[in-house]
Design a protein around this motif. Structure first.
Motif, PDB file in Angstrom:
ATOM      1  N   GLN A  70      -3.878  15.469  -0.519  1.00  0.00           N
ATOM      2  CA  GLN A  70      -4.228  15.581  -1.978  1.00  0.00           C
ATOM      3  C   GLN A  70      -5.305  14.786  -2.538  1.00  0.00           C
ATOM      4  O   GLN A  70      -5.414  13.727  -2.279  1.00  0.00           O
ATOM      5  CB  GLN A  70      -2.602  14.889  -2.528  1.00  0.00           C
ATOM      6  CG  GLN A  70      -2.831  14.993  -4.171  1.00  0.00           C
ATOM      7  CD  GLN A  70      -1.508  14.266  -4.870  1.00  0.00           C
ATOM      8  OE1 GLN A  70      -0.431  14.529  -4.364  1.00  0.00           O
ATOM      9  NE2 GLN A  70      -1.803  13.325  -5.752  1.00  0.00           N
ATOM     10  N   ALA A  71      -6.159  15.636  -3.156  1.00  0.00           N
ATOM     11  CA  ALA A  71      -7.133  15.077  -3.933  1.00  0.00           C
ATOM     12  C   ALA A  71      -6.937  14.033  -4.702  1.00  0.00           C
ATOM     13  O   ALA A  71      -5.978  14.131  -5.445  1.00  0.00           O
ATOM     14  CB  ALA A  71      -8.030  16.214  -4.691  1.00  0.00           C
ATOM     15  N   ALA A  72      -7.903  12.801  -4.658  1.00  0.00           N
ATOM     16  CA  ALA A  72      -7.656  11.714  -5.708  1.00  0.00           C
ATOM     17  C   ALA A  72      -8.953  11.139  -5.738  1.00  0.00           C
ATOM     18  O   ALA A  72      -9.820  10.916  -4.826  1.00  0.00           O
ATOM     19  CB  ALA A  72      -6.563  10.763  -5.019  1.00  0.00           C
ATOM     20  N   ALA A  73      -9.194  10.496  -6.851  1.00  0.00           N
ATOM     21  CA  ALA A  73     -10.363   9.736  -7.220  1.00  0.00           C
ATOM     22  C   ALA A  73     -10.158   8.689  -8.041  1.00  0.00           C
ATOM     23  O   ALA A  73     -10.796   7.485  -7.965  1.00  0.00           O
ATOM     24  CB  ALA A  73     -11.505  10.731  -7.790  1.00  0.00           C
ATOM     25  N   SER A  74      -9.305   8.718  -8.955  1.00  0.00           N
ATOM     26  CA  SER A  74      -8.916   7.548 -10.147  1.00  0.00           C
ATOM     27  C   SER A  74      -7.608   6.964  -9.109  1.00  0.00           C
ATOM     28  O   SER A  74      -6.932   7.471  -8.600  1.00  0.00           O
ATOM     29  CB  SER A  74      -8.534   8.210 -11.164  1.00  0.00           C
ATOM     30  OG  SER A  74      -7.281   8.848 -11.295  1.00  0.00           O
ATOM     31  N   GLN A  75      -7.472   5.583  -9.962  1.00  0.00           N
ATOM     32  CA  GLN A  75      -6.339   5.010  -9.699  1.00  0.00           C
ATOM     33  C   GLN A  75      -4.872   5.585  -9.883  1.00  0.00           C
ATOM     34  O   GLN A  75      -4.014   5.702  -9.015  1.00  0.00           O
ATOM     35  CB  GLN A  75      -6.109   3.586 -10.444  1.00  0.00           C
ATOM     36  CG  GLN A  75      -4.773   2.633 -10.179  1.00  0.00           C
ATOM     37  CD  GLN A  75      -4.721   1.514 -10.843  1.00  0.00           C
ATOM     38  OE1 GLN A  75      -5.820   1.081 -11.756  1.00  0.00           O
ATOM     39  NE2 GLN A  75      -3.619   0.855 -11.260  1.00  0.00           N
ATOM     40  N   ALA A  76      -4.692   6.342 -11.101  1.00  0.00           N
ATOM     41  CA  ALA A  76      -3.623   7.135 -11.338  1.00  0.00           C
ATOM     42  C   ALA A  76      -3.405   8.374 -10.245  1.00  0.00           C
ATOM     43  O   ALA A  76      -2.344   8.446  -9.773  1.00  0.00           O
ATOM     44  CB  ALA A  76      -3.771   7.734 -12.679  1.00  0.00           C
ATOM     45  N   GLU A  77      -4.458   8.953  -9.922  1.00  0.00           N
ATOM     46  CA  GLU A  77      -4.444   9.848  -8.834  1.00  0.00           C
ATOM     47  C   GLU A  77      -3.829   9.326  -7.477  1.00  0.00           C
ATOM     48  O   GLU A  77      -3.012   9.964  -6.621  1.00  0.00           O
ATOM     49  CB  GLU A  77      -5.643  10.716  -8.624  1.00  0.00           C
ATOM     50  CG  GLU A  77      -5.979  11.652  -9.855  1.00  0.00           C
ATOM     51  CD  GLU A  77      -7.364  12.180  -9.772  1.00  0.00           C
ATOM     52  OE1 GLU A  77      -7.656  13.134 -10.852  1.00  0.00           O
ATOM     53  OE2 GLU A  77      -8.403  11.701  -9.343  1.00  0.00           O
ATOM     54  N   PHE A  78      -4.480   8.220  -6.932  1.00  0.00           N
ATOM     55  CA  PHE A  78      -4.157   7.690  -5.857  1.00  0.00           C
ATOM     56  C   PHE A  78      -2.591   7.159  -5.891  1.00  0.00           C
ATOM     57  O   PHE A  78      -1.781   7.424  -4.874  1.00  0.00           O
ATOM     58  CB  PHE A  78      -5.037   6.498  -5.276  1.00  0.00           C
ATOM     59  CG  PHE A  78      -6.460   6.911  -4.752  1.00  0.00           C
ATOM     60  CD1 PHE A  78      -6.295   7.257  -3.587  1.00  0.00           C
ATOM     61  CD2 PHE A  78      -7.616   6.778  -5.484  1.00  0.00           C
ATOM     62  CE1 PHE A  78      -7.611   7.883  -2.891  1.00  0.00           C
ATOM     63  CE2 PHE A  78      -8.707   6.979  -4.953  1.00  0.00           C
ATOM     64  CZ  PHE A  78      -8.720   7.539  -3.637  1.00  0.00           C
TER      65      PHE A  78
END
Length: 154
Positions: free
Chosen positions: A17-25
């Motif tokens: 799953q694509a993630a870049a920000s703390q919330a996304e991770f």
């Protein structure tokens, strides 16, 4: 804050799953990789660009592209560990996965530890059987392909 021992640190593999920000991770699901002996190094380092002027014969250095490194994650091989199984499966795929490193460094008994999130590829799954007095180990190389999101301990 004082320095801390590495003991108690944990390593996790997430999904693609694509993630870049703390919330996304943090929205991803992670599986702990068991029996980790060594996490190696990770973190940004700039490539060096050099230029030498004919006039002053002085080499000048500039910062180039950032490289977050390649981690050598050494584990005691456990073919029944779900995290190690996920790493083996990820090595056979071309995708970037989410990873989480959690240190054992909370600043108080009720605090939270430092956490590092990043994306990368599992590049290897090499076995090291060794000799009669050795634990069978496996080294997973993880090529870090994103910026590292660092959350400080509390």
């Amino acid at each position: 804050m004082t320095v801390n021992a590495a003991g108690g640190s944990k390593f996790y593999i997430g999904t693609t799953q694509a993630a870049a920000s703390q919330a996304e991770f943090e929205a991803d699901t992670y599986t702990e990789v068991g029996e980790v002996e060594n996490l190696g190094e990770f973190g940004d380092q700039a490539n060096i660009i050099t230029f030498a002027s004919l006039a002053d014969t002085r080499v000048r250095k500039f910062k180039g592209a950032r490289d977050a490194g390649t981690m050598d994650v050494v584990v005691g091989d456990d073919p029944l560990n779900a995290g190690q199984d996920a790493m083996v499966a990820a090595e056979g795929q071309p995708n970037d996965y989410n990873f989480k490193v959690e240190l054992n460094d909370p600043t108080s008994l009720s605090g939270t530890p430092s956490v590092f999130y990043f994306r990368g590829k599992v590049l290897s799954k090499r076995m090291n059987v060794g000799d009669v007095n050795n634990v069978v180990r496996r080294t997973f190389q993880v090529g870090v392909n994103s910026a590292i999101v660092e959350i400080d301990p509390t």
